[in-house]
Design an enzyme around this catalytic site. Structure first.
Site, PDB file in Angstrom:
ATOM      1  N   HIS A 116      39.680  74.330 -28.425  1.00 47.00           N
ATOM      2  CA  HIS A 116      38.566  73.624 -28.209  1.00 47.00           C
ATOM      3  C   HIS A 116      37.429  73.518 -28.848  1.00 47.00           C
ATOM      4  CE1 HIS A 116      40.196  73.360 -24.129  1.00 47.00           C
ATOM      5  NE2 HIS A 116      41.001  72.855 -24.642  1.00 47.00           N
TER       6      HIS A 116
ATOM      7  N   LYS B  97      29.075  79.676 -28.097  1.00 50.84           N
ATOM      8  CA  LYS B  97      29.477  79.761 -26.815  1.00 50.84           C
ATOM      9  C   LYS B  97      29.483  81.865 -26.893  1.00 50.84           C
ATOM     10  CE  LYS B  97      32.775  76.459 -26.718  1.00 50.84           C
ATOM     11  NZ  LYS B  97      34.825  76.091 -26.638  1.00 50.84           N
TER      12      LYS B  97
ATOM     13  N   TYR C 147      31.708  81.465 -19.854  1.00 51.27           N
ATOM     14  CA  TYR C 147      30.555  80.641 -21.143  1.00 51.27           C
ATOM     15  C   TYR C 147      29.631  80.713 -20.444  1.00 51.27           C
ATOM     16  CZ  TYR C 147      34.631  76.887 -21.190  1.00 51.27           C
ATOM     17  OH  TYR C 147      34.596  76.043 -20.921  1.00 51.27           O
TER      18      TYR C 147
ATOM     19  N   ASP D 137      45.638  69.700 -23.376  1.00 48.38           N
ATOM     20  CA  ASP D 137      45.986  70.420 -24.300  1.00 48.38           C
ATOM     21  C   ASP D 137      47.579  70.590 -24.822  1.00 48.38           C
ATOM     22  OD1 ASP D 137      43.080  70.784 -23.755  1.00 48.38           O
ATOM     23  OD2 ASP D 137      43.739  73.269 -23.362  1.00 48.38           O
TER      24      ASP D 137
END
Length: 184
Positions: A62, A72, A131, A169
């Site tokens: 992603h 991130k 995250y 996905d």
């Protein structure tokens, strides 16, 4: 004091100091000032937690487009992951290249800057990943690359069965189809 180890072009592993005694351990896991000293100046705005019931679960690959692109900070709370990051920045010396890293519970953070696609495969059942991101999720900017894209030929460490992947996905495009439209 935190340690910073380079894993890839602009991607780092950050290890906080672990204090231990007869009671167990303590760590100051995130301190903005300490990250600033390591030249990680992102203003993290949102924390996300991903729980995967089974190993062989793949999430990703992603990324978000500008102006909603995200850096991130990734940490495993329980279990372990095979973490993958792909450099999508056309001006970068590592453009179109990826790297992977096994991240386990208590291993610290992986910092991935804006302009990278990111995904991971769980290596254990009941894996929890935390995250931080420096930009809010934006549905219209949400993009991705199919996990088994032959261009990258990532050797995912799958044991036996097919991976567990979300329907979303499974429908992600190959890099060759979208690469001309992506600019970081």
């Amino acid at each position: 004091m935190m340690k910073k180890i380079k894993l890839f072009n602009d991607v780092f592993k950050i290890s906080p100091h672990l204090h231990s005694d007869e009671r167990g351990t303590f760590t100051e896991d995130y301190n903005k000032n300490e990250f600033f000293k390591l030249n990680i100046n992102d203003n993290f705005l949102q924390d996300n937690i991903s729980f995967s019931e089974h190993k062989n679960t793949i999430r990703g690959l992603h990324f978000q487009l500008k102006p909603h692109s995200q850096s991130k900070l990734i940490k495993v709370i329980d279990g372990s992951i095979f973490d993958v990051f792909i450099d999508l920045r056309k001006e970068s010396s590592t453009y179109n290249k990826f790297e992977s890293f096994i991240l386990k519970k208590n291993d610290g953070w992986i910092y991935i800057p804006e302009g990278f696609a990111h995904g991971f495969c769980t290596l254990e059942n009941k894996t929890t990943v935390h995250y931080k991101v420096n930009n809010y999720y934006d549905k219209n900017s949400d993009k991705g690359i199919i996990w088994n894209d032959p261009f990258f030929n990532i050797n995912w460490p799958l044991e036996g069965n097919e991976p567990i992947i979300s329907e979303k996905d499974k429908k992600l495009p190959m890099w060759s189809i979208i690469s001309q439209d992506i600019d970081f």
